[in-house]
Design an enzyme around this catalytic site. Structure first.
Site, PDB file in Angstrom:
ATOM      1  N   ARG A   1      -5.573   0.537  -6.698  1.00 36.75           N
ATOM      2  CA  ARG A   1      -4.253   1.000  -6.245  1.00 36.75           C
ATOM      3  C   ARG A   1      -3.670   2.065  -7.163  1.00 36.75           C
ATOM      4  NH1 ARG A   1      -2.131  -2.194  -2.216  1.00 36.75           N
ATOM      5  NH2 ARG A   1      -2.382  -4.434  -2.424  1.00 36.75           N
TER       6      ARG A   1
ATOM      7  N   ASP B   1      -4.710   1.902  11.038  1.00 39.22           N
ATOM      8  CA  ASP B   1      -6.126   1.670  11.302  1.00 39.22           C
ATOM      9  C   ASP B   1      -6.256   1.212  12.762  1.00 39.22           C
ATOM     10  OD1 ASP B   1      -8.816   1.197  10.857  1.00 39.22           O
ATOM     11  OD2 ASP B   1      -8.525  -0.642   9.720  1.00 39.22           O
TER      12      ASP B   1
ATOM     13  N   GLY C   1       0.779  -1.243   0.000  1.00 43.89           N
ATOM     14  CA  GLY C   1       0.000   0.000   0.000  1.00 43.89           C
ATOM     15  C   GLY C   1       0.805   1.284   0.000  1.00 43.89           C
TER      16      GLY C   1
ATOM     17  N   GLU D   1       4.220   4.048   6.215  1.00 47.53           N
ATOM     18  CA  GLU D   1       2.947   3.304   6.165  1.00 47.53           C
ATOM     19  C   GLU D   1       1.951   4.025   5.273  1.00 47.53           C
ATOM     20  OE1 GLU D   1       1.214   0.810   6.629  1.00 47.53           O
ATOM     21  OE2 GLU D   1       1.548  -0.208   8.533  1.00 47.53           O
ATOM     22  N   ASP D   2       1.055   3.259   4.683  1.00 50.41           N
ATOM     23  CA  ASP D   2      -0.043   3.884   3.939  1.00 50.41           C
ATOM     24  C   ASP D   2      -1.128   4.370   4.892  1.00 50.41           C
ATOM     25  OD1 ASP D   2      -0.714   1.282   4.612  1.00 50.41           O
ATOM     26  OD2 ASP D   2      -1.611   0.776   2.688  1.00 50.41           O
TER      27      ASP D   2
ATOM     28  N   PHE E   1     -13.545   3.306   4.356  1.00 52.92           N
ATOM     29  CA  PHE E   1     -12.557   2.495   3.644  1.00 52.92           C
ATOM     30  C   PHE E   1     -12.035   3.280   2.449  1.00 52.92           C
ATOM     31  CE2 PHE E   1     -10.463  -0.947   1.499  1.00 52.92           C
ATOM     32  CZ  PHE E   1      -9.935  -1.652   2.568  1.00 52.92           C
TER      33      PHE E   1
ATOM     34  N   GLY F   1      -3.876  -0.163  14.286  1.00 49.39           N
ATOM     35  CA  GLY F   1      -2.528   0.056  14.828  1.00 49.39           C
ATOM     36  C   GLY F   1      -1.782  -1.240  15.097  1.00 49.39           C
TER      37      GLY F   1
HETATM   38  P1  IMP Z   1      -4.094  -2.027  11.048  1.00 51.92           P
HETATM   39  O1  IMP Z   1      -3.239  -3.163  11.525  1.00 51.92           O
HETATM   40  O2  IMP Z   1      -5.561  -2.259  11.407  1.00 51.92           O
HETATM   41  O3  IMP Z   1      -3.627  -0.672  11.496  1.00 51.92           O
HETATM   42  O4  IMP Z   1      -4.109  -2.106   9.492  1.00 51.92           O
HETATM   43  C1  IMP Z   1      -3.176  -1.552   8.696  1.00 51.92           C
HETATM   44  C2  IMP Z   1      -3.310  -2.083   7.296  1.00 51.92           C
HETATM   45  O5  IMP Z   1      -4.676  -2.387   6.960  1.00 51.92           O
HETATM   46  C3  IMP Z   1      -2.884  -1.044   6.305  1.00 51.92           C
HETATM   47  O6  IMP Z   1      -1.500  -1.090   6.076  1.00 51.92           O
HETATM   48  C4  IMP Z   1      -3.726  -1.397   5.098  1.00 51.92           C
HETATM   49  O7  IMP Z   1      -3.082  -2.403   4.347  1.00 51.92           O
HETATM   50  C5  IMP Z   1      -4.997  -1.976   5.657  1.00 51.92           C
HETATM   51  N1  IMP Z   1      -6.102  -0.978   5.708  1.00 51.92           N
HETATM   52  C6  IMP Z   1      -6.687  -0.466   6.807  1.00 51.92           C
HETATM   53  N2  IMP Z   1      -7.653   0.418   6.487  1.00 51.92           N
HETATM   54  C7  IMP Z   1      -7.656   0.487   5.141  1.00 51.92           C
HETATM   55  C8  IMP Z   1      -8.412   1.276   4.196  1.00 51.92           C
HETATM   56  O8  IMP Z   1      -9.278   2.118   4.529  1.00 51.92           O
HETATM   57  N3  IMP Z   1      -8.107   1.082   2.881  1.00 51.92           N
HETATM   58  C9  IMP Z   1      -7.154   0.188   2.459  1.00 51.92           C
HETATM   59  N4  IMP Z   1      -6.418  -0.551   3.306  1.00 51.92           N
HETATM   60  C10 IMP Z   1      -6.670  -0.417   4.646  1.00 51.92           C
END
Ligand code: IMP
Length: 174
Positions: free
Chosen positions: A164, A102, A43, A98-99, A151, A104
């Protein structure tokens, strides 16, 4: 859920914000230091490419791959480091790129792995931050855009590997 992406931030807004992030990031390191950017695949590839080109100093780069969401849009289980880093992080100024942060949990797992390699410093820059869904108190040093619990796709981010390629950020499921 509608799968038609609704624009959220334009390519120009992203470009301007990335330029600001690069300047802020640059100010965190001593003169002459070469920070090492560790980008989370897939991402963050577009963000990384723009960020390094906006940096006023040389940087080095590496990539890691974390366990992904799979095909859906909800977090699955405990994240795992699947691949990388392939460089020596010891005594380096590391910047996680990081992209989106969410829950974390992905960032927390990655940080734990990188700290074990004994870097000199460890910072995180994320393009997007979704604080409403945070499940752990993980430090995030620089944020491009703080967004509500939607999302987001485009500018490297996908839903089931779609969208993407978009040069802008958009929301699906609106
Ligand atoms: P976390 O572990 O929940 O913080 O998730 C992080 C990862 O979830 C990111 O690096 C993304 O790959 C994916 N992700 C979380 N939210 C989104 C979104 O809104 N769009 C696309 N990918 C997401």
């Amino acid at each position: 859920m509608s799968r038609v992406p609704v624009p959220l931030y334009t390519a120009e807004q992203i470009r301007n914000r990335v330029a600001e992030l690069a300047i802020s990031l640059d100010g965190r390191f001593p003169a002459g230091a070469t920070p090492h950017f560790v980008a989370v695949l897939s991402g963050s590839f577009m963000f990384l490419a723009d960020l390094v080109r906006a940096m006023p100093r040389p940087v080095t780069i590496d990539f890691v791959r974390m366990q992904s969401y799979g095909s859906g849009s909800t977090t699955s289980g405990t994240p795992r480091l699947l691949h990388g880093p392939s460089s020596d992080l010891r005594d380096r100024h590391i910047v996680i790129v990081e992209d989106i942060v969410d829950t974390g949990l992905t960032l927390q797992t990655l940080r734990q792995n990188l700290i074990a390699a004994r870097p000199r410093s460890l910072d995180t820059v994320t393009l997007l931050d979704k604080p409403a869904r945070r499940r752990t108190d993980v430090p995030v040093d620089l944020v491009g855009f703080r967004i509500p619990n939607r999302f987001v796709v485009g500018y490297g981010l996908d839903h089931n590997e779609e969208h993407r390629h978009l040069p802008y950020l958009a929301v699906i499921g609106a």
